[in-house]
Design an enzyme around this catalytic site. Sequence first.
Site, PDB file in Angstrom:
ATOM      1  N   LYS A  11       0.835  -1.204   0.000  1.00 22.71           N
ATOM      2  CA  LYS A  11       0.000   0.000   0.000  1.00 22.71           C
ATOM      3  C   LYS A  11       0.877   1.265   0.000  1.00 22.71           C
ATOM      4  O   LYS A  11       2.085   1.185   0.214  1.00 22.71           O
ATOM      5  CB  LYS A  11      -0.937  -0.054   1.205  1.00 22.71           C
TER       6      LYS A  11
ATOM      7  N   TYR B 264     -12.287  -2.076  -4.055  1.00 25.27           N
ATOM      8  CA  TYR B 264     -12.830  -2.237  -2.703  1.00 25.27           C
ATOM      9  C   TYR B 264     -14.360  -2.156  -2.686  1.00 25.27           C
ATOM     10  O   TYR B 264     -14.943  -1.813  -1.648  1.00 25.27           O
ATOM     11  CB  TYR B 264     -12.236  -1.182  -1.774  1.00 25.27           C
TER      12      TYR B 264
ATOM     13  N   ASN C 292      -2.413   0.427   6.682  1.00 23.44           N
ATOM     14  CA  ASN C 292      -1.878  -0.840   7.204  1.00 23.44           C
ATOM     15  C   ASN C 292      -0.992  -1.614   6.224  1.00 23.44           C
ATOM     16  O   ASN C 292      -0.872  -2.832   6.311  1.00 23.44           O
ATOM     17  CB  ASN C 292      -3.013  -1.698   7.757  1.00 23.44           C
TER      18      ASN C 292
ATOM     19  N   HIS D  23      -1.987  -5.476   1.489  1.00 23.10           N
ATOM     20  CA  HIS D  23      -3.269  -6.122   1.168  1.00 23.10           C
ATOM     21  C   HIS D  23      -2.999  -7.542   0.726  1.00 23.10           C
ATOM     22  O   HIS D  23      -2.007  -7.802   0.030  1.00 23.10           O
ATOM     23  CB  HIS D  23      -3.989  -5.393   0.023  1.00 23.10           C
TER      24      HIS D  23
ATOM     25  N   GLU E 274      -9.480 -10.433  -7.861  1.00 18.79           N
ATOM     26  CA  GLU E 274      -8.510  -9.350  -7.665  1.00 18.79           C
ATOM     27  C   GLU E 274      -7.353  -9.449  -8.661  1.00 18.79           C
ATOM     28  O   GLU E 274      -6.867  -8.430  -9.153  1.00 18.79           O
ATOM     29  CB  GLU E 274      -8.000  -9.370  -6.222  1.00 18.79           C
TER      30      GLU E 274
HETATM   31  P1  ADP Z   1      -8.103  -6.760   5.247  1.00 16.17           P
HETATM   32  O1  ADP Z   1      -7.304  -5.776   4.424  1.00 16.17           O
HETATM   33  O2  ADP Z   1      -7.320  -7.254   6.425  1.00 16.17           O
HETATM   34  O3  ADP Z   1      -8.694  -7.876   4.429  1.00 16.17           O
HETATM   35  P2  ADP Z   1     -10.770  -5.584   5.325  1.00 16.17           P
HETATM   36  O4  ADP Z   1     -11.049  -6.325   4.061  1.00 16.17           O
HETATM   37  O5  ADP Z   1     -11.726  -5.732   6.465  1.00 16.17           O
HETATM   38  O6  ADP Z   1      -9.314  -5.936   5.910  1.00 16.17           O
HETATM   39  O7  ADP Z   1     -10.665  -4.032   5.021  1.00 16.17           O
HETATM   40  C1  ADP Z   1     -10.010  -3.576   3.846  1.00 16.17           C
HETATM   41  C2  ADP Z   1      -9.134  -2.390   4.207  1.00 16.17           C
HETATM   42  O8  ADP Z   1      -9.962  -1.305   4.624  1.00 16.17           O
HETATM   43  C3  ADP Z   1      -8.198  -2.613   5.402  1.00 16.17           C
HETATM   44  O9  ADP Z   1      -7.000  -3.282   5.067  1.00 16.17           O
HETATM   45  C4  ADP Z   1      -7.955  -1.187   5.864  1.00 16.17           C
HETATM   46  O10 ADP Z   1      -6.990  -0.512   5.035  1.00 16.17           O
HETATM   47  C5  ADP Z   1      -9.313  -0.548   5.645  1.00 16.17           C
HETATM   48  N1  ADP Z   1     -10.139  -0.616   6.861  1.00 16.17           N
HETATM   49  C6  ADP Z   1     -10.840  -1.681   7.331  1.00 16.17           C
HETATM   50  N2  ADP Z   1     -11.479  -1.412   8.473  1.00 16.17           N
HETATM   51  C7  ADP Z   1     -11.181  -0.098   8.754  1.00 16.17           C
HETATM   52  C8  ADP Z   1     -11.524   0.800   9.798  1.00 16.17           C
HETATM   53  N3  ADP Z   1     -12.330   0.418  10.799  1.00 16.17           N
HETATM   54  N4  ADP Z   1     -11.040   2.059   9.744  1.00 16.17           N
HETATM   55  C9  ADP Z   1     -10.226   2.472   8.734  1.00 16.17           C
HETATM   56  N5  ADP Z   1      -9.865   1.668   7.706  1.00 16.17           N
HETATM   57  C10 ADP Z   1     -10.314   0.408   7.710  1.00 16.17           C
HETATM   58 MG    MG Z   2     -10.130  -7.821   2.940  1.00 17.84          MG
END
Ligand code: ADP
Ligand code: MG
Length: 141
Positions: free
Chosen positions: A11, A51, A114, A117, A128
């Site tokens: 990211k 997304y 974070n 991905h 994807e």
């Molecule tokens: P992952 O990336 O671990 O699969 P998710 O699919 O739940 O997690 O969410 C996609 C992305 O959206 C996350 O990696 C993060 O960047 C963002 N995200 C998810 N939940 C939150 C939140 N509560 N606040 C801010 N950003 C979030």
């Molecule tokens: Mg996810």
Amino acid sequence: MATERTLSIVKPDGVANGHIGHMISIFEAAGLTIKAAKLVRLTKAQAEGFYAEHAGRGFFGELVEFMTSGPVVLMCLEGENAIAKNRELMGATDPAQAAEGTIRKLYAESKGRNTAHGSDSPASAERELKYFFSEAFELVG
Ligand code: ADP
Ligand code: MG
């Protein structure tokens, strides 16, 4: 266990903070092979489409803004159990919950910013990878 392919993204924070090399080393050390890779700046429409499952969530606008804030590295990783393995190497979505030594524990600032991905299932991996890579010209072997 089967050989799988999965989508990995470094990211914008991971690229800006200089973690591309270490992330690739982590994947390779775990036995994953890079089958395709490119550095791109996503458009708003590309990030929104990628997304789409999160459209309508409170964090969606922030997520799209973050993912378009700078270049990202898109990669196809291949290996035994690659989908779960990549998720394990990344760690939990929230770095505060991520296990020691995982990419997100090492580098993520917050649940939103974070660093990594990874596709979460065979169906998302297929969607994807197709979203970002052309089978004929970009996926090796
Ligand atoms: P992952 O990336 O671990 O699969 P998710 O699919 O739940 O997690 O969410 C996609 C992305 O959206 C996350 O990696 C993060 O960047 C963002 N995200 C998810 N939940 C939150 C939140 N509560 N606040 C801010 N950003 C979030
Ligand atoms: Mg996810």
